[in-house]
Design a protein around this motif. Structure first.
Motif, mmCIF file in Angstrom:
data_model
loop_
_atom_site.group_PDB
_atom_site.id
_atom_site.type_symbol
_atom_site.label_atom_id
_atom_site.label_comp_id
_atom_site.label_asym_id
_atom_site.label_seq_id
_atom_site.Cartn_x
_atom_site.Cartn_y
_atom_site.Cartn_z
ATOM 1 N N GLY A 224 0.805 -1.212 0.000
ATOM 2 C CA GLY A 224 0.000 0.000 0.000
ATOM 3 C C GLY A 224 0.836 1.259 0.000
ATOM 4 N N GLU A 225 2.032 1.194 0.621
ATOM 5 C CA GLU A 225 2.934 2.351 0.652
ATOM 6 C C GLU A 225 3.552 2.596 -0.716
ATOM 7 O OE1 GLU A 225 4.211 1.854 5.354
ATOM 8 O OE2 GLU A 225 5.535 1.106 3.771
ATOM 9 N N VAL A 226 3.883 1.514 -1.427
ATOM 10 C CA VAL A 226 4.409 1.662 -2.792
ATOM 11 C C VAL A 226 3.363 2.334 -3.678
ATOM 12 C CG1 VAL A 226 5.131 0.391 -4.848
ATOM 13 C CG2 VAL A 226 5.985 -0.293 -2.601
ATOM 14 N N CYS A 227 2.111 1.877 -3.565
ATOM 15 C CA CYS A 227 1.045 2.447 -4.393
ATOM 16 C C CYS A 227 0.689 3.866 -3.971
ATOM 17 C CB CYS A 227 -0.206 1.562 -4.312
ATOM 18 S SG CYS A 227 0.014 -0.099 -5.001
ATOM 19 N N GLY A 228 0.917 4.212 -2.714
ATOM 20 C CA GLY A 228 0.588 5.548 -2.222
ATOM 21 C C GLY A 228 1.695 6.561 -2.403
ATOM 22 N N LEU A 229 2.850 6.137 -2.893
ATOM 23 C CA LEU A 229 3.997 7.032 -3.042
ATOM 24 C C LEU A 229 3.833 7.936 -4.262
ATOM 25 C CD1 LEU A 229 6.796 7.439 -1.612
ATOM 26 C CD2 LEU A 229 7.776 6.072 -3.472
ATOM 27 N N SER A 230 4.013 9.254 -4.049
ATOM 28 C CA SER A 230 3.975 10.233 -5.142
ATOM 29 C C SER A 230 5.360 10.853 -5.278
ATOM 30 C CB SER A 230 2.934 11.321 -4.855
ATOM 31 O OG SER A 230 1.641 10.757 -4.697
ATOM 32 N N TRP A 231 5.571 11.532 -6.392
ATOM 33 C CA TRP A 231 6.893 12.108 -6.618
ATOM 34 C C TRP A 231 7.219 13.204 -5.615
ATOM 35 C CZ3 TRP A 231 10.306 9.426 -8.860
ATOM 36 C CH2 TRP A 231 10.003 8.577 -9.926
ATOM 37 N N ARG A 232 6.203 13.845 -5.035
ATOM 38 C CA ARG A 232 6.473 14.850 -4.003
ATOM 39 C C ARG A 232 7.098 14.219 -2.757
ATOM 40 N NH1 ARG A 232 0.688 14.910 -3.432
ATOM 41 N NH2 ARG A 232 0.638 16.910 -4.508
ATOM 42 N N ASP A 233 6.931 12.909 -2.612
ATOM 43 C CA ASP A 233 7.491 12.205 -1.456
ATOM 44 C C ASP A 233 8.927 11.752 -1.687
ATOM 45 O OD1 ASP A 233 4.921 12.339 -0.227
ATOM 46 O OD2 ASP A 233 4.301 10.578 -1.373
ATOM 47 N N VAL A 234 9.421 11.969 -2.897
ATOM 48 C CA VAL A 234 10.761 11.506 -3.260
ATOM 49 C C VAL A 234 11.670 12.715 -3.470
ATOM 50 C CG1 VAL A 234 12.117 10.190 -4.923
ATOM 51 C CG2 VAL A 234 9.792 9.451 -4.362
ATOM 52 N N ASP A 235 12.585 12.935 -2.548
ATOM 53 C CA ASP A 235 13.541 14.036 -2.653
ATOM 54 C C ASP A 235 14.838 13.479 -3.216
ATOM 55 O OD1 ASP A 235 15.318 16.135 -2.318
ATOM 56 O OD2 ASP A 235 14.449 16.775 -0.403
ATOM 57 N N LEU A 236 14.991 13.607 -4.533
ATOM 58 C CA LEU A 236 16.156 13.036 -5.192
ATOM 59 C C LEU A 236 17.431 13.783 -4.843
ATOM 60 C CD1 LEU A 236 14.550 12.419 -8.708
ATOM 61 C CD2 LEU A 236 15.138 10.686 -6.996
ATOM 62 N N GLU A 237 17.320 15.066 -4.513
ATOM 63 C CA GLU A 237 18.503 15.862 -4.176
ATOM 64 C C GLU A 237 19.030 15.502 -2.791
ATOM 65 O OE1 GLU A 237 19.856 20.548 -3.748
ATOM 66 O OE2 GLU A 237 17.926 20.028 -4.660
ATOM 67 N N SER A 238 18.141 15.466 -1.808
ATOM 68 C CA SER A 238 18.558 15.115 -0.442
ATOM 69 C C SER A 238 18.627 13.607 -0.229
ATOM 70 C CB SER A 238 17.580 15.715 0.579
ATOM 71 O OG SER A 238 17.560 17.123 0.479
ATOM 72 N N VAL A 240 16.074 11.308 0.172
ATOM 73 C CA VAL A 240 15.186 10.869 1.247
ATOM 74 C C VAL A 240 13.816 10.543 0.654
ATOM 75 C CG1 VAL A 240 13.958 11.552 3.350
ATOM 76 C CG2 VAL A 240 16.347 12.214 3.029
ATOM 77 N N ILE A 241 13.256 9.413 1.047
ATOM 78 C CA ILE A 241 11.889 9.047 0.678
ATOM 79 C C ILE A 241 11.010 9.216 1.910
ATOM 80 C CG2 ILE A 241 10.360 7.179 -0.069
ATOM 81 C CD1 ILE A 241 12.694 5.955 -1.573
ATOM 82 N N SER A 242 9.947 9.991 1.782
ATOM 83 C CA SER A 242 9.024 10.233 2.901
ATOM 84 C C SER A 242 7.776 9.380 2.713
ATOM 85 C CB SER A 242 8.643 11.713 2.967
ATOM 86 O OG SER A 242 9.780 12.523 3.200
ATOM 87 N N ILE A 243 7.521 8.502 3.674
ATOM 88 C CA ILE A 243 6.315 7.671 3.645
ATOM 89 C C ILE A 243 5.233 8.426 4.410
ATOM 90 C CG2 ILE A 243 5.322 5.417 4.125
ATOM 91 C CD1 ILE A 243 7.645 5.372 2.160
ATOM 92 N N ARG A 244 4.267 8.979 3.680
ATOM 93 C CA ARG A 244 3.210 9.775 4.301
ATOM 94 C C ARG A 244 1.823 9.160 4.126
ATOM 95 N NH1 ARG A 244 5.895 14.052 1.198
ATOM 96 N NH2 ARG A 244 7.261 15.294 2.546
ATOM 97 N N LYS A 245 1.642 8.401 3.047
ATOM 98 C CA LYS A 245 0.315 7.886 2.719
ATOM 99 C C LYS A 245 0.383 6.405 2.351
ATOM 100 C CE LYS A 245 -1.900 11.839 3.062
ATOM 101 N NZ LYS A 245 -2.975 12.057 4.069
#
Length: 466
Positions: A224-238, A240-245
């Motif tokens: 469910g976390e994989v399916c809920g991941l959006s690009w706003r949750d992926v900080d390619l520069e820093s 860090v992947i943020s699991i929010r949904k």
């Protein structure tokens, strides 16, 4: 003998219906002040029927209370009680639809055996016979029920009877008079290091399905976390992947079940490079899809809608129609692909379990494992850690045992657990998939003299490695 202190009341349970159409009621009868607690007590009972019938039932209920016969008859079946139980659960809004559907499935299995039994007459023997029949294959699927399935059925019934005791429908809960069926689910398997290497080597990160599999095995994300991941949750520069949904099979993008599920994951270089490759390929697919939609609209003489574009809200893993992917569809993709990937019979969740087992194998502190996994309780984390640690102890014991029968040889060089040679993908770009499991946690080999780039690492891990 109880003393009734009022005339009693009838409460309409189906709030969305007029009184003339309502068929579910709660009968309430006050029985005076409790000398022990100082609070006024009320006896309740649920009733199905018209309002006129409910008034008659209320009078009979009062007589039963006054004659201490309240538990001698009920007339309410298990099926009716289960329907009322689910109606009130849904009305409360405290439970997810996925949870409600699960309970309804269990009640359907229960009703097959005792749905028309009077709730007040269900005993321990009744339940034992039902469980025995289910074990013999008398189930909805026709297959023998496992201990784990019966364990869930039993817990569902216990909740129902706890509710019935509270409402005065039954005198006691028969589930408390017997042992809960034991769970017999087989422990989840974990891929060995060499199997992880072979698995990752087959993945093409330009494909939606493959990036989902890669995220599960390289970051430990749930389905469910994989399916809920959006690009706003992926900080390619820093990095860090943020699991929010989390995204469920009913189309709900919701918060994780527990606070521990909301977390930030460090992104190793290998994961970042895979996501960069996937994002570029996904943008090309979206643009191609949008152009095709405009062409079809023009052909049909329709006005094109807003052009679809990749944005921060775009899911990292898209469906074939460029929308958010359902976990059920991801599961179907996995069932389709797993044999080709050499993992026939393996569950998608075992990719996540393999990630956690790799962390434990590398000696990562259990507290850090718990934070990375998003476990609300350390119990599951420690179960994985203890299992892997015991395997390592056995291997160490075998090495010592061999010393008594074989000459001592020089120890072989340590091979990285998940090291894959670069390969050419996507028009000539070269990508090293994963360097080592240590990179998944520490982002740099221990032996390097170069100062690594600043990365997010949990404070507890910093303390652990000091």
């Amino acid at each position: 003998m109880a003393k009734v202190t009022g005339e009693g009341t009838i409460v309409q349970l189906e709030k969305d219906k007029p009184k003339s159409k309502c068929r579910k009621w709660q009968l309430r009868v006050p029985v005076g002040l409790d000398p022990r607690t100082g609070k006024y007590k009320t006896r309740t009972r649920r009733f199905n029927g018209t309002y006129t019938e409910a008034k008659k039932a209320l009078r009979e209920f009062i007589k039963e209370i006054e004659n201490d016969e309240v538990h001698k008859r009920s007339g309410t079946t298990i099926k009716e009680c289960a329907e009322d139980f689910m109606t009130r659960r849904r009305a409360s809004g405290e439970f997810t639809e996925n949870t409600n559907v699960t309970y309804e499935r269990f009640f359907k299995a229960i009703n097959r055996h005792i749905g028309y039994a009077d709730a007040s007459k269900v005993t321990r023997e009744t339940l034992e016979k039902m469980y025995a029949a289910m074990r013999s294959g008398d189930t909805l699927s026709g297959k023998p029920a496992s201990g784990t399935y019966l364990n869930q059925i039993h817990k569902t019934l216990k909740l129902l009877f706890d509710d019935l005791v509270k409402d005065g429908v039954v005198a006691k809960n028969p589930c408390t008079e017997m042992d809960t069926p034991r769970r017999d689910t087989q422990p989840r398997r974990a891929l060995k290091p060499e199997a992880i290497r072979e698995f990752i080597a087959q993945l093409d990160f330009t494909r939606e399905a493959d990036i989902a599999y890669f995220l599960a095995v390289s970051t430990g994300m749930r389905r469910g976390e994989v399916c809920g991941l959006s690009w706003r949750d992926v900080d390619l520069e820093s990095q860090v992947i943020s699991i929010r949904k989390s995204y469920d099979c009913f189309g709900n993008l919701k918060d994780p079940k527990t606070k521990a599920g909301v977390r930030r994951l460090p992104m190793p270089d290998s994961v970042r490079d895979a996501l960069v490759m996937h994002k570029e390929a996904q943008k090309a697919r979206i643009d191609e899809y949008a152009a095709e939609q405009e062409r079809l609209a023009k052909k049909n003489g329709e006005k094109p809608g807003k052009r679809l574009e990749q944005s921060e809200s775009t899911p990292v893993v898209l469906s074939t129609t460029m929308g958010r992917l359902s976990p059920n569809v991801l599961e179907a993709w996995w069932l389709r692909d797993r044999e080709t990937l050499g993992l026939n019979g393996w569950a998608f969740h075992e990719l996540r379990h393999s990630y956690l087992s790799t962390l434990a194998l590398r000696g990562v502190h259990p507290k850090v494992m718990q934070e990375l996994a998003g476990h609300a309780s350390s119990e599951i984390t420690m179960e994985i850690y203890t299992h892997v640690n015991m395997e390592a102890k056995r291997a160490a014991a075998d090495v010592v045992s061999d010393l008594f029968s074989e000459p001592v040889e020089a120890a072989p060089a340590v091979t990285p657990i998940v090291q894959v040679e670069p390969r050419v993908i996507n028009g000539g770009r070269r990508l090293t998939l994963v360097s080592s499991p240590r990179e998944l946690v520490e982002n740099a080999p221990e032996s390097t003299s170069e100062q690594p780039q600043e990365r997010f690492v949990p404070d507890s891990y910093q303390a652990a490695i000091r």
